[in-house]
Write a protein that holds these residues in place. Structure first.
Motif, PDB file in Angstrom:
ATOM      1  N   ILE A 128       0.874  -1.185   0.046  1.00 33.45           N
ATOM      2  CA  ILE A 128       0.224   0.065  -0.114  1.00 33.45           C
ATOM      3  C   ILE A 128       0.916   1.171   0.011  1.00 33.45           C
ATOM      4  O   ILE A 128       0.753   2.343  -0.792  1.00 33.45           O
ATOM      5  CB  ILE A 128      -0.963   0.078   1.168  1.00 33.45           C
ATOM      6  CG1 ILE A 128      -1.747  -1.050   1.195  1.00 33.45           C
ATOM      7  CG2 ILE A 128      -1.739   1.394   1.354  1.00 33.45           C
ATOM      8  CD1 ILE A 128      -2.757  -1.494   2.371  1.00 33.45           C
ATOM      9  N   LEU A 147      -0.367  -1.486  -5.700  1.00 32.00           N
ATOM     10  CA  LEU A 147      -1.703  -2.039  -6.107  1.00 32.00           C
ATOM     11  C   LEU A 147      -1.993  -1.030  -7.376  1.00 32.00           C
ATOM     12  O   LEU A 147      -1.627   0.090  -7.620  1.00 32.00           O
ATOM     13  CB  LEU A 147      -2.409  -1.767  -4.883  1.00 32.00           C
ATOM     14  CG  LEU A 147      -2.043  -1.865  -3.357  1.00 32.00           C
ATOM     15  CD1 LEU A 147      -3.080  -1.157  -2.485  1.00 32.00           C
ATOM     16  CD2 LEU A 147      -2.536  -3.670  -3.702  1.00 32.00           C
ATOM     17  N   TRP A 179      -7.802   2.749  -0.172  1.00 37.96           N
ATOM     18  CA  TRP A 179      -7.089   2.831  -1.354  1.00 37.96           C
ATOM     19  C   TRP A 179      -7.958   2.785  -2.672  1.00 37.96           C
ATOM     20  O   TRP A 179      -7.785   3.645  -3.493  1.00 37.96           O
ATOM     21  CB  TRP A 179      -5.783   1.924  -1.400  1.00 37.96           C
ATOM     22  CG  TRP A 179      -5.096   2.295  -2.556  1.00 37.96           C
ATOM     23  CD1 TRP A 179      -3.910   3.235  -2.672  1.00 37.96           C
ATOM     24  CD2 TRP A 179      -5.148   1.697  -3.928  1.00 37.96           C
ATOM     25  NE1 TRP A 179      -3.532   3.141  -3.908  1.00 37.96           N
ATOM     26  CE2 TRP A 179      -4.227   2.304  -4.996  1.00 37.96           C
ATOM     27  CE3 TRP A 179      -6.008   0.849  -4.311  1.00 37.96           C
ATOM     28  CZ2 TRP A 179      -3.992   1.958  -6.317  1.00 37.96           C
ATOM     29  CZ3 TRP A 179      -5.829   0.576  -5.880  1.00 37.96           C
ATOM     30  CH2 TRP A 179      -5.028   1.198  -6.699  1.00 37.96           C
ATOM     31  N   LEU A 202      -6.631  -0.892   2.541  1.00 40.00           N
ATOM     32  CA  LEU A 202      -6.652  -1.401   1.103  1.00 40.00           C
ATOM     33  C   LEU A 202      -7.909  -1.043   0.614  1.00 40.00           C
ATOM     34  O   LEU A 202      -7.795  -0.568  -0.609  1.00 40.00           O
ATOM     35  CB  LEU A 202      -6.647  -2.960   1.240  1.00 40.00           C
ATOM     36  CG  LEU A 202      -5.706  -3.658   0.085  1.00 40.00           C
ATOM     37  CD1 LEU A 202      -4.725  -4.156   0.829  1.00 40.00           C
ATOM     38  CD2 LEU A 202      -6.643  -4.895  -0.320  1.00 40.00           C
ATOM     39  N   TRP A 207      -2.502  -6.760  -7.428  1.00 37.56           N
ATOM     40  CA  TRP A 207      -1.173  -6.260  -6.723  1.00 37.56           C
ATOM     41  C   TRP A 207      -0.009  -6.523  -7.477  1.00 37.56           C
ATOM     42  O   TRP A 207       0.387  -7.679  -8.010  1.00 37.56           O
ATOM     43  CB  TRP A 207      -1.089  -7.231  -5.309  1.00 37.56           C
ATOM     44  CG  TRP A 207      -0.026  -7.133  -4.574  1.00 37.56           C
ATOM     45  CD1 TRP A 207       0.859  -6.064  -4.715  1.00 37.56           C
ATOM     46  CD2 TRP A 207       0.279  -7.860  -3.620  1.00 37.56           C
ATOM     47  NE1 TRP A 207       1.933  -6.072  -3.993  1.00 37.56           N
ATOM     48  CE2 TRP A 207       1.364  -7.458  -3.041  1.00 37.56           C
ATOM     49  CE3 TRP A 207      -0.212  -8.722  -2.706  1.00 37.56           C
ATOM     50  CZ2 TRP A 207       2.398  -7.865  -2.079  1.00 37.56           C
ATOM     51  CZ3 TRP A 207       0.442  -9.395  -1.673  1.00 37.56           C
ATOM     52  CH2 TRP A 207       1.617  -8.942  -1.180  1.00 37.56           C
TER      53      TRP A 207
END
Ligand code: C2E
Ligand code: MG
Ligand code: MG
Ligand code: MG
Length: 283
Positions: free
Chosen positions: A35, A40, A92, A89, A63
């Motif tokens: 991250i 990502l 994001w 995650l 990923w």
């Protein structure tokens, strides 16, 4: 020999378990790092209507691992959920998705598109989830009417009331909701009626079976009729063949997602296909 086997097995299992544990710990460390380190990315898969027009896309997390290459969510979402990493995650994903929507809004060829983001139950259940979504929408100037959040039936098992409240708050702002993998969970039909949903997504498993066994047709048909009678839209996931699409169309489903129309691709590839002239996926 039997004794040796008996004695060696536990040890073998211990070694195996240790190896697995170590692998998990390493993956967890790497995911945390992913991250921060910008590893990502989102891939987009088109969603099309009966005329094969692209009406939107689902964002699927990838990923880009420095050694392992492109890793699919099947390999890390469960771990992320167990460790709580799903929260940063998921945040994001919301940011990146809304950033895209904000950008598309400035482009006459892309501003009609809807974008679907997957939200895991644990993420949705955070008390500040709605505030988080609303502030991200604002931050990126994303039109909320173009944003769909995909939820799964598991949410209803845990906290139906909280789920409904959060959904209503977001829906008032214009956000839409789709119930993902429908038919594989345990949602009670009475809850389904209470949820401010817009769309049911027919799970890939039912679509796959459509041209293989006779029972799959009435199941898909029932989901489509159910959606209709609840006033919801319906999307079929995992459509791979024209035969499957035809069966679905005859059953009354006219929005599709699947390899037949396009695989998940990097964002630039997806938007280039749409902004280039002569962009039909099928002819
Ligand atoms: P999903 O949301 O049900 O996404 C559909 C999955 O089916 C995707 O797998 C997609 O690549 C795959 N698919 C689409 N069309 C076809 C087809 O025609 N044939 C076949 N065989 N497969 C098809 P993917 O990208 O590996 O994602 C797997 C799951 O991981 C997703 O299932 C979703 O539950 C989860 N996921 C993906 N991105 C995110 C995310 O950003 N956040 C969260 N919480 N979960 C995510
Ligand atoms: Mg989904
Ligand atoms: Mg699904
Ligand atoms: Mg799925």
């Amino acid at each position: 020999v039997a004794k040796r086997l008996r004695d060696s097995q536990p040890q073998f299992f211990r070694a195996e378990q240790e190896r697995e544990l170590e692998e998990r710990l390493m993956m967890e460390r790497e995911l945390r790092f992913a991250i921060e380190n910008d590893e990502l990315c989102l891939h987009l898969q088109p969603q099309v209507n009966g005329q094969h027009d692209v009406i939107g896309a689902e964002a699927l997390l990838r990923w880009q691992h420095p050694q392992r290459g492109l890793v699919s969510p099947g390999h890390f979402i469960a771990l992320a959920e167990e460790t709580g990493l799903i929260l940063p995650l998921g945040e994001w994903v919301l940011k990146e998705g809304c950033r895209l929507l904000g950008k598309w809004h400035q482009d006459a060829q892309l501003q009609h598109l809807k974008l679907s983001l997957n939200v895991s139950a644990r993420q949705f259940q955070q008390p500040d989830f709605t505030d988080q979504v609303l502030s991200i929408i604002e931050q990126y100037d994303a039109p909320p009417a173009r944003l769909t959040l995909e939820l799964t039936e598991s949410l209803l098992l845990i906290d139906p009331e909280g789920t409904i409240n959060k959904m209503q708050q977001l829906q008032r702002m214009g956000v839409s909701f789709a119930l993902d993998d429908f038919g594989t969970g345990y949602s009670s039909l009475s809850y389904l009626k209470l949820l401010p949903l817009d769309t049911l997504k027919i799970d890939i498993a039912f679509v796959r079976d459509l041209t293989l066994n006779r029972q799959a047709r009435p199941i898909a048909g029932t989901i489509i009729t159910l959606a209709e009678s609840l006033g919801l839209g319906v999307i079929a996931e995992g459509v791979e063949t024209e035969d499957q699409r035809l069966v679905l169309a005859n059953l009354g489903c006219h929005v599709y997602q699947g390899f037949l129309f396009g695989r998940p691709t990097p964002v630039d590839v997806f938007t280039n296909t749409l902004t280039r002239p002569l962009t039909r996926f099928l002819d």
